[in-house]
Design an enzyme around this catalytic site. Sequence first.
Site, PDB file in Angstrom:
ATOM      1  N   GLY A 283      40.900   5.387 -39.221  1.00  0.00           N
ATOM      2  CA  GLY A 283      39.895   4.383 -38.480  1.00  0.00           C
ATOM      3  C   GLY A 283      39.053   3.534 -39.279  1.00  0.00           C
TER       4      GLY A 283
ATOM      5  CE1 TYR B 141      51.811   6.749 -36.123  1.00  0.00           C
ATOM      6  CE2 TYR B 141      51.547   8.460 -37.881  1.00  0.00           C
ATOM      7  CZ  TYR B 141      52.311   7.920 -36.871  1.00  0.00           C
ATOM      8  OH  TYR B 141      53.696   8.557 -36.747  1.00  0.00           O
TER       9      TYR B 141
ATOM     10  CG  HIS C 145      46.679   1.480 -35.626  1.00  0.00           C
ATOM     11  ND1 HIS C 145      47.166   2.459 -36.390  1.00  0.00           N
ATOM     12  CD2 HIS C 145      47.645   0.715 -35.335  1.00  0.00           C
ATOM     13  CE1 HIS C 145      48.427   2.118 -36.744  1.00  0.00           C
ATOM     14  NE2 HIS C 145      48.711   1.156 -35.812  1.00  0.00           N
ATOM     15  CB  CYS C 146      43.895   2.328 -40.799  1.00  0.00           C
ATOM     16  SG  CYS C 146      42.341   2.847 -40.520  1.00  0.00           S
ATOM     17  CD  GLN C 147      47.605   8.241 -41.351  1.00  0.00           C
ATOM     18  OE1 GLN C 147      48.570   7.442 -41.471  1.00  0.00           O
ATOM     19  NE2 GLN C 147      47.859   9.375 -40.763  1.00  0.00           N
TER      20      GLN C 147
END
Length: 119
Positions: free
Chosen positions: A85, A110, A81-83
């Site tokens: 997507g 996130y 995952h990232c901030q």
Amino acid sequence: MASTVSKEISYEDLKALMGKSQNLLLVDVRSKEEVDKGRIPGSVNIPLDTVEAALKMEPEEFKAKYGVTKPPLDTPELVFHCQMGRRGGTATNKAHELGFVKARNYAGAYKEWSEKEGK
């Protein structure tokens, strides 16, 4: 034949997996600066530009660097995952190329996590 396993995982499915799996490796591919502002509990920070090198490491080296066991290629419990997507999707695709055929991206990222968790 193409894999029928979805490359994405929902918030609800991730929460369920977090509750029942001892083997889940949740990889946060954001920068250290982003992670310092908040993170999903239990996630391991492996910035996107180092994901490929990390996944190519020997298991002992991976554990020494990240403090967790390197997942086997067929694990269904490797989630990126990232901030927002997009970087998580890039990391998931890279993992698939390296043979982690069941790796998934938490597309809500996130941003969705922090909204749902009230952070």
